[in-house]
Design an enzyme around this catalytic site. Structure first.
Site, PDB file in Angstrom:
ATOM      1  N   TYR A 147       0.376  -1.099   0.410  1.00  0.00           N
ATOM      2  CA  TYR A 147      -0.310   0.069   0.276  1.00  0.00           C
ATOM      3  C   TYR A 147       0.436   1.034  -0.293  1.00  0.00           C
ATOM      4  O   TYR A 147       2.203   1.125   0.363  1.00  0.00           O
ATOM      5  CB  TYR A 147      -0.879   0.066   1.273  1.00  0.00           C
ATOM      6  CG  TYR A 147      -0.224   0.091   2.702  1.00  0.00           C
ATOM      7  CD1 TYR A 147       0.358  -0.087   3.126  1.00  0.00           C
ATOM      8  CD2 TYR A 147      -0.228   1.610   2.898  1.00  0.00           C
ATOM      9  CE1 TYR A 147       0.881  -0.054   4.526  1.00  0.00           C
ATOM     10  CE2 TYR A 147      -0.155   1.680   4.786  1.00  0.00           C
ATOM     11  CZ  TYR A 147       0.561   0.966   5.112  1.00  0.00           C
ATOM     12  OH  TYR A 147       1.737   1.648   5.807  1.00  0.00           O
ATOM     13  N   LYS A 182       6.681  -2.308   2.010  1.00  0.00           N
ATOM     14  CA  LYS A 182       5.319  -1.536   2.269  1.00  0.00           C
ATOM     15  C   LYS A 182       3.966  -2.260   2.190  1.00  0.00           C
ATOM     16  O   LYS A 182       3.387  -2.324   1.419  1.00  0.00           O
ATOM     17  CB  LYS A 182       4.913   0.039   2.085  1.00  0.00           C
ATOM     18  CG  LYS A 182       4.252   1.199   2.450  1.00  0.00           C
ATOM     19  CD  LYS A 182       3.711   2.153   2.528  1.00  0.00           C
ATOM     20  CE  LYS A 182       2.943   3.454   3.367  1.00  0.00           C
ATOM     21  NZ  LYS A 182       3.528   3.329   4.638  1.00  0.00           N
ATOM     22  N   GLU A 194      13.032   2.527  14.215  1.00  0.00           N
ATOM     23  CA  GLU A 194      12.109   3.423  13.277  1.00  0.00           C
ATOM     24  C   GLU A 194      10.944   3.595  14.461  1.00  0.00           C
ATOM     25  O   GLU A 194      10.546   2.676  15.345  1.00  0.00           O
ATOM     26  CB  GLU A 194      11.923   3.526  11.568  1.00  0.00           C
ATOM     27  CG  GLU A 194      11.103   2.017  12.236  1.00  0.00           C
ATOM     28  CD  GLU A 194      10.966   2.418  10.488  1.00  0.00           C
ATOM     29  OE1 GLU A 194      10.561   2.689   9.645  1.00  0.00           O
ATOM     30  OE2 GLU A 194      10.570   0.905   9.884  1.00  0.00           O
ATOM     31  N   LEU A 248      11.328   1.355   6.718  1.00  0.00           N
ATOM     32  CA  LEU A 248      10.687   1.413   5.637  1.00  0.00           C
ATOM     33  C   LEU A 248      11.320   2.903   5.339  1.00  0.00           C
ATOM     34  O   LEU A 248      11.329   3.638   6.060  1.00  0.00           O
ATOM     35  CB  LEU A 248       9.410   2.172   6.052  1.00  0.00           C
ATOM     36  CG  LEU A 248       8.082   2.571   4.219  1.00  0.00           C
ATOM     37  CD1 LEU A 248       8.670   1.007   3.556  1.00  0.00           C
ATOM     38  CD2 LEU A 248       7.412   3.126   4.786  1.00  0.00           C
TER      39      LEU A 248
HETATM   40  N1  PLP Z   1       8.151   3.798   8.645  1.00  0.00           N
HETATM   41  C1  PLP Z   1       6.997   3.330   8.585  1.00  0.00           C
HETATM   42  C2  PLP Z   1       6.910   2.321   9.246  1.00  0.00           C
HETATM   43  C3  PLP Z   1       6.117   3.646   8.340  1.00  0.00           C
HETATM   44  O1  PLP Z   1       4.539   2.503   8.638  1.00  0.00           O
HETATM   45  C4  PLP Z   1       5.852   4.557   7.777  1.00  0.00           C
HETATM   46  C5  PLP Z   1       4.489   5.385   7.270  1.00  0.00           C
HETATM   47  O2  PLP Z   1       3.568   5.047   7.105  1.00  0.00           O
HETATM   48  C6  PLP Z   1       6.719   5.491   7.304  1.00  0.00           C
HETATM   49  C7  PLP Z   1       8.150   5.203   8.560  1.00  0.00           C
HETATM   50  C8  PLP Z   1       6.944   7.383   6.802  1.00  0.00           C
HETATM   51  O3  PLP Z   1       6.918   7.000   5.351  1.00  0.00           O
HETATM   52  P1  PLP Z   1       6.823   7.983   4.703  1.00  0.00           P
HETATM   53  O4  PLP Z   1       7.252   9.538   5.524  1.00  0.00           O
HETATM   54  O5  PLP Z   1       6.498   7.749   3.346  1.00  0.00           O
HETATM   55  O6  PLP Z   1       5.118   8.587   4.962  1.00  0.00           O
END
Ligand code: PLP
Length: 287
Positions: free
Chosen positions: A33, A149, A182, A207
């Site tokens: 997603y 993701k 994270e 991620l």
């Molecule tokens: N890390 C994780 C585990 C996440 O689920 C998300 C966003 O949903 C992020 C980092 C941040 O990613 P983004 O800046 O692309 O929203």
């Protein structure tokens, strides 16, 4: 106004939108997603989100259901049909439906595509950003490919629920060596006493946040000292500032970790500046 959801080629009323009970997304979390911020009816950071979506599909060997341009069109149409000016758009692609078997279904099984758009007005995060949020540290019990993701988000749900139980809004996940990987749904950052911005380097353990990548561009533009490396919880507790990034939160100050105040317990100066820089970027990027 009634909400409209895109499901497999059709724009349907929210209550009528559904996927099959043997969809692999439902049964195996065999699904990826994206969540993008919407500003003035447009996608923020569209190119980076579409690139990550393509990568997630490719890493899981899910054939793209349509071209990147067509997927972006679905997102835009969903935004438009729901008259979302400011909010979020969610796109999910699963490997499709079929009798419940672990091995992949034949290549020609159509992928399931769902797109949902939601207005978020007024920005509920603006007031929160004025105060900053608390985070709780939790063991990182996720799988080894957090760079993809996927919708396999149960560990994140458990961590967020535990955080909520402690009055915290986000959980920071900690690996077996004591390093913060994270946030449960965000990237984690600290600012050292020397003023260097620190976040963990990209690897399968985290991620690659789109907001993270854009913020790094902004840091470089401003020549703010920036280091990509892991940090442990005690270093975070002693940091001058801390914050998280995600498409939904943009740059959100962290003022408390496991009950310990960070800095003077108020959003840090640099964090506030970065939030406002990101805001300016988002306004331009969606123009
Ligand atoms: N890390 C994780 C585990 C996440 O689920 C998300 C966003 O949903 C992020 C980092 C941040 O990613 P983004 O800046 O692309 O929203």
């Amino acid at each position: 106004m009634s909400r409209i959801v895109y499901v497999n080629g059709r724009y349907l009323p929210y209550a009528k939108a559904a996927v099959h009970v043997e969809d692999r997304g439902f049964q195996f979390a065999d699904s990826i997603y994206e969540v993008c911020q919407v500003r003035s009816g447009r996608l923020v950071d569209e190119a980076r989100h579409m690139a990550r979506l393509a990568r997630s599909l490719s890493e899981l060997r899910i054939r793209a259901p349509m071209s990147a341009g067509a997927l972006a069109h679905v997102m835009r149409q969903t935004i438009k049909r729901n008259r979302v000016r400011d909010g979020l758009v969610y796109l999910q692609v699963t490997r499709g439906e079929g009798p419940r078997e672990f091995a992949f279904p034949p290549e020609d099984v159509p992928r399931t595509v769902v797109c949902i758009a939601r207005a978020v007005v007024p920005d509920p995060h603006a007031a929160l950003a004025e105060q900053g949020i608390a985070v709780k540290t939790m063991p990182d019990i996720r799988w080894g490919r957090c760079d993809i993701k996927t919708v396999m988000l149960l560990p994140a749900c458990l961590a967020k629920e535990a955080a909520r139980g402690d009055g915290a809004r986000e959980a920071w996940l900690v690996d077996n060596d004591g390093f913060v990987t994270e946030g449960a749904s965000s990237n984690a950052w600290i600012v050292s006493s020397e003023g260097a911005v620190i976040t963990r380097q990209i690897a399968p353990a985290i991620l690659a946040g789109v907001t993270r990548a854009t913020l790094i561009d902004l840091l470089r533009e401003d020549e703010v000292p920036f280091i990509e490396r892991p940090f442990r919880v005690p270093e975070a507790l002693a940091a001058r500032e801390a914050f998280i990034t995600s498409a939904t939160n943009t740059v959100m100050p962290v003022v408390r970790i496991d009950g310990t105040l960070i800095g003077d317990g108020r959003p840090g100066q640099l964090t506030r500046r970065l939030r406002s820089k990101f805001d300016q970027f988002a306004a331009i990027s969606s123009a």
